[in-house]
Design a protein around this motif. Structure first.
Motif, PDB file in Angstrom:
ATOM      1  N   GLU A  97       1.198   7.126  -6.574  1.00  0.00           N
ATOM      2  CA  GLU A  97       0.145   8.131  -6.634  1.00  0.00           C
ATOM      3  C   GLU A  97       0.693   9.539  -6.431  1.00  0.00           C
ATOM      4  N   LYS A  98       1.757   9.654  -5.646  1.00  0.00           N
ATOM      5  CA  LYS A  98       2.353  10.962  -5.349  1.00  0.00           C
ATOM      6  C   LYS A  98       3.269  11.444  -6.478  1.00  0.00           C
ATOM      7  N   LYS A 126       0.831  -1.210   0.000  1.00  0.00           N
ATOM      8  CA  LYS A 126       0.000   0.000   0.000  1.00  0.00           C
ATOM      9  C   LYS A 126       0.864   1.259   0.000  1.00  0.00           C
ATOM     10  N   TRP A 159       4.857   3.327   5.271  1.00  0.00           N
ATOM     11  CA  TRP A 159       3.447   3.165   5.616  1.00  0.00           C
ATOM     12  C   TRP A 159       3.113   4.148   6.730  1.00  0.00           C
ATOM     13  N   TYR A 209       2.014   1.844  -3.502  1.00  0.00           N
ATOM     14  CA  TYR A 209       0.922   2.448  -4.277  1.00  0.00           C
ATOM     15  C   TYR A 209       0.851   3.956  -4.014  1.00  0.00           C
ATOM     16  N   MET A 210       1.023   4.349  -2.754  1.00  0.00           N
ATOM     17  CA  MET A 210       0.988   5.769  -2.411  1.00  0.00           C
ATOM     18  C   MET A 210       2.146   6.518  -3.056  1.00  0.00           C
TER      19      MET A 210
END
Length: 325
Positions: free
Chosen positions: A314-315, A307, A323, A310-311
């Motif tokens: 996205e950034k 996760k 995390w 994924y962030m």
């Protein structure tokens, strides 16, 4: 049962390591051994299994073998009625170095390491005699087949290394992760140490593949692996999970230290030069999670690192993110 037990005593008398023991000592030893039966083709144990028992063949026979890189079996020895194998397991309790299979319907007597400890405690002189005879027999075996055994041990170690190594990069592979990760997490928890799990992707690798071709990108992966080795330490565990996906495991590393390591790799990847392609600038994205603050299990650690990756994408990619759920 009584007849079988008496036959068992007589059989033990004929086994080299039990010869010349007192009758009552043989009875005590026999009472601590269990009978096991196997059908032809049954596997007794696999290479890498815990080794805590030695075996005496009462009837039938077994084959001891390893597999080469092509999964072909290489027979190390065959053990027949009246002989024994696995004797070092009751002393060292080490993992099995080969696989053992019954070549026909087979009846064995098994002596567990814990039972042998009891024998040492109750009849120490008999136990000492057994161990001395073991050592003498092992030395003779080594003298007779020393070169072969050495080659086989080396081959086994090399075969095992090949099985858990990515051939292109020389890093560990997915199999290593699957076999070792739970143990690494358990060790960190048991020793109350931090452990950081990092997931890594090369940014827009599919676009690079389409533009430059698979062979070129395969070479990029290899070059990237050199950068990993330069940035990280010998204690860090580097794994090629598949394609451009990598896993890094940092033992005894908290979140702050992990961030520094990952940021250093991001910088190194930006500065990586590709000969003949000055226009090419590589970047990467990473997500990581740390024991014990982010997770308490291997699966939770993987999930949160995934996760976090994924962030990072996205950034805007080209970064490493922890995390922070």
């Amino acid at each position: 049962m009584a007849l079988f037990y008496n036959n068992q005593i007589e059989l033990l008398k004929g086994i080299a390591i039990f010869q010349d023991l007192l009758e009552e000592d043989l009875h005590f030893i026999a009472s601590h051994m269990r009978q096991i039966t196997f059908k032809a083709g049954d596997i007794l144990f696999q290479e890498g299994d815990p080794g805590e028992e030695m075996f005496v063949v009462i009837k039938g026979g077994v084959s001891v073998f390893i597999k080469d890189q092509e999964e072909q079996e290489l027979v190390l020895t065959e053990v027949r009625e009246g002989n024994y194998f696995g004797e070092m397991s009751i002393i060292e309790k080490s993992c099995r170095s080969a696989t053992c299979r019954a070549t026909e319907d087979t009846l064995l007597l098994a002596l567990h390491a814990d039972s042998f400890s009891k024998i040492i405690e109750v009849i120490p002189e008999a136990a000492s005699s057994i161990m001395n005879r073991m050592l003498s027999i092992i030395v003779k075996r080594l003298m007779r087949t020393g070169a072969f055994i050495t080659q086989m041990v080396q081959y086994g170690e090399e075969s095992r290394k090949r099985a858990i190594t990515d051939p292109a990069t020389g890093l560990f592979n997915r199999r290593y992760l699957e076999e070792s990760f739970e143990g690494l997490v358990a060790k960190a928890i048991g020793e109350r140490q931090s452990l950081t799990f990092v997931m890594f992707d090369l940014d827009r690798f599919s676009t690079l593949n389409a533009r430059y071709g698979q062979e070129f990108c395969d070479n990029l992966i290899v070059k990237a692996s050199y950068v990993f080795r330069e940035v990280f330490t010998k204690d860090d565990i580097l794994i090629r999970y598949g394609g451009d996906e990598f896993i890094f495991i940092f033992p005894d590393t908290d979140k702050g230290k992990a961030q520094i390591k990952c940021d250093s790799l991001c910088e190194a990847m930006r500065n990586m030069k590709v000969e003949g392609h000055d226009e090419l600038r590589l970047t990467c994205s990473m997500g990581f999670a740390t024991l014990p603050e982010d997770a308490t299990s291997p699966e939770e650690l993987k999930d949160k690192a995934d996760k976090a990756l994924y962030m990072a994408k996205e950034k805007g990619r080209d970064r490493a993110m922890p995390w922070n759920g």
